[in-house]
Scaffold this active site. Structure first.
Site, PDB file in Angstrom:
ATOM      1  N   ILE A  60      -7.411   7.576  -1.249  1.00  0.00           N
ATOM      2  CA  ILE A  60      -7.434   6.300  -1.138  1.00  0.00           C
ATOM      3  C   ILE A  60      -8.215   5.605  -0.111  1.00  0.00           C
ATOM      4  O   ILE A  60      -8.081   6.271   1.063  1.00  0.00           O
ATOM      5  CB  ILE A  60      -5.777   5.717  -1.018  1.00  0.00           C
ATOM      6  CG1 ILE A  60      -5.754   4.336  -1.122  1.00  0.00           C
ATOM      7  CG2 ILE A  60      -5.074   6.420  -0.067  1.00  0.00           C
ATOM      8  CD1 ILE A  60      -4.481   3.763  -1.142  1.00  0.00           C
ATOM      9  N   SER A  61      -9.128   4.707  -0.357  1.00  0.00           N
ATOM     10  CA  SER A  61      -9.930   4.240   0.676  1.00  0.00           C
ATOM     11  C   SER A  61      -9.149   3.553   1.903  1.00  0.00           C
ATOM     12  O   SER A  61      -8.225   3.008   1.791  1.00  0.00           O
ATOM     13  CB  SER A  61     -11.116   3.181   0.267  1.00  0.00           C
ATOM     14  OG  SER A  61     -11.586   3.962  -0.855  1.00  0.00           O
ATOM     15  N   GLN A  62      -9.935   3.705   3.259  1.00  0.00           N
ATOM     16  CA  GLN A  62      -9.458   3.215   4.285  1.00  0.00           C
ATOM     17  C   GLN A  62      -9.017   1.388   4.060  1.00  0.00           C
ATOM     18  O   GLN A  62     -10.194   0.892   3.273  1.00  0.00           O
ATOM     19  CB  GLN A  62     -10.438   3.234   5.510  1.00  0.00           C
ATOM     20  CG  GLN A  62     -10.409   2.443   6.574  1.00  0.00           C
ATOM     21  CD  GLN A  62     -11.414   2.527   7.727  1.00  0.00           C
ATOM     22  OE1 GLN A  62     -12.613   2.920   7.143  1.00  0.00           O
ATOM     23  NE2 GLN A  62     -11.414   2.368   8.845  1.00  0.00           N
ATOM     24  N   PRO A  63      -8.156   0.920   4.541  1.00  0.00           N
ATOM     25  CA  PRO A  63      -7.963  -0.438   4.202  1.00  0.00           C
ATOM     26  C   PRO A  63      -9.109  -1.417   4.475  1.00  0.00           C
ATOM     27  O   PRO A  63      -9.654  -2.223   3.700  1.00  0.00           O
ATOM     28  CB  PRO A  63      -6.881  -0.829   5.091  1.00  0.00           C
ATOM     29  CG  PRO A  63      -6.051   0.453   5.283  1.00  0.00           C
ATOM     30  CD  PRO A  63      -7.143   1.248   5.256  1.00  0.00           C
ATOM     31  N   ARG A  90       0.724  -1.119   0.013  1.00  0.00           N
ATOM     32  CA  ARG A  90       0.035  -0.112   0.133  1.00  0.00           C
ATOM     33  C   ARG A  90       0.752   1.264  -0.130  1.00  0.00           C
ATOM     34  O   ARG A  90       0.498   2.207  -0.515  1.00  0.00           O
ATOM     35  CB  ARG A  90      -0.933  -0.048   1.170  1.00  0.00           C
ATOM     36  CG  ARG A  90      -2.080   1.223   1.092  1.00  0.00           C
ATOM     37  CD  ARG A  90      -3.049   0.912   2.485  1.00  0.00           C
ATOM     38  NE  ARG A  90      -3.736   1.955   2.960  1.00  0.00           N
ATOM     39  CZ  ARG A  90      -4.873   2.533   2.372  1.00  0.00           C
ATOM     40  NH1 ARG A  90      -5.426   1.625   1.430  1.00  0.00           N
ATOM     41  NH2 ARG A  90      -5.597   3.627   2.957  1.00  0.00           N
TER      42      ARG A  90
END
Ligand code: SAH
Length: 218
Positions: A64-67, A38
């Site tokens: 970028i979205s939360q994992p 990431r």
């Protein structure tokens, strides 16, 4: 500059503390999240925060979205391996990379040219050759490559775009946040049960940037 091994251990603890602890069970999704670096998908000055439990800015007002959200959406797609998937809202390319660890082909569409170009470069340099990135309006899908076994949309829509439903293979599903433009949306999974029948399930409240386009917000 952090060493690769330090990122690897942060990645392993992200998988354990943010994903497994919150109920993500699919071994394919957990393995994919444990594999994709990431830190390569976030802006240079932010690599230190790559495994934080939240979204991060990637430029052009996007994130970028939360994992956990990436894992939840990949899990909802219910992939077994070998599928053809359409990813709308490439952003950094991270979610496309995670899905590419499971599916055999990923078509990823982003409306902001600079993000599409940067994501395409990152995906190539990280060895994700099975992802094709195109710049365009993803609310219309990608008709040349339909039907898709799965479609995932990383931006919030006012309603489910008809074009996307109709590009699903029978048995395939569309995972998409639907609801208000500036507050929360519901994460929906729409499964194509037959040529004309669709089943909808609700995975709960999420918060995404708006899906802009012909079958999205204007
Ligand atoms: N999946 C991304 C998260 C991206 S955020 C990642 O892993 O980094 C959502 C993205 O959707 C933004 O980059 C935004 O520009 C894009 N987007 C919004 N509307 C779109 C549309 N109609 N077609 C394609 N991309 C769109």
């Amino acid at each position: 500059m952090k060493k690769g091994s330090e990122f690897e251990s942060r990645r392993a603890s992200m998988v354990a503390c943010q994903l497994v602890a919150r109920g993500i069970q699919s071994p394919l999704v957990l393995e994919a999240m444990g594999r994709v670096a990431r830190e390569k998908f976030v802006p240079k000055g932010m690599q230190d925060r790559a495994y934080d439990d939240g979204p991060l800015p990637i430029g052009a007002g996007q994130t970028i979205s939360q994992p956990y959200i990436v894992a939840l959406m990949a899990d909802a797609l219910d992939l077994r391996g070998g599928e053809k998937v359409l990813d709308i809202g490439t952003g950094s390319g991270y979610a496309a990379a995670v899905i590419a660890c499971i599916a055999s082909k990923v078509f990823s569409m982003e409306r902001v040219p600079e993000l599409a170009e940067r994501a395409a470069r990152t995906l190539v340099s990280e060895g994700f050759d099975s992802v094709v990135v195109r710049c365009g309006d993803g609310t219309l899908g990608w008709p040349e490559h339909q039907p898709f076994d799965g479609i995932v949309v990383a931006a919030g829509a006012p309603a489910v775009p008809e074009a996307l439903k109709h590009q699903l293979a029978v048995g395939g599903c569309l995972v998409i946040p639907v609801g208000s433009r500036h507050s929360v949306q519901s994460l929906l999974r729409i499964t194509r049960v037959s040529g004309s029948e669709f089943r909808t399930e609700n995975f709960g409240a999420v918060r995404f940037v708006p899906l802009l386009g012909e079958q999205g917000w204007s």
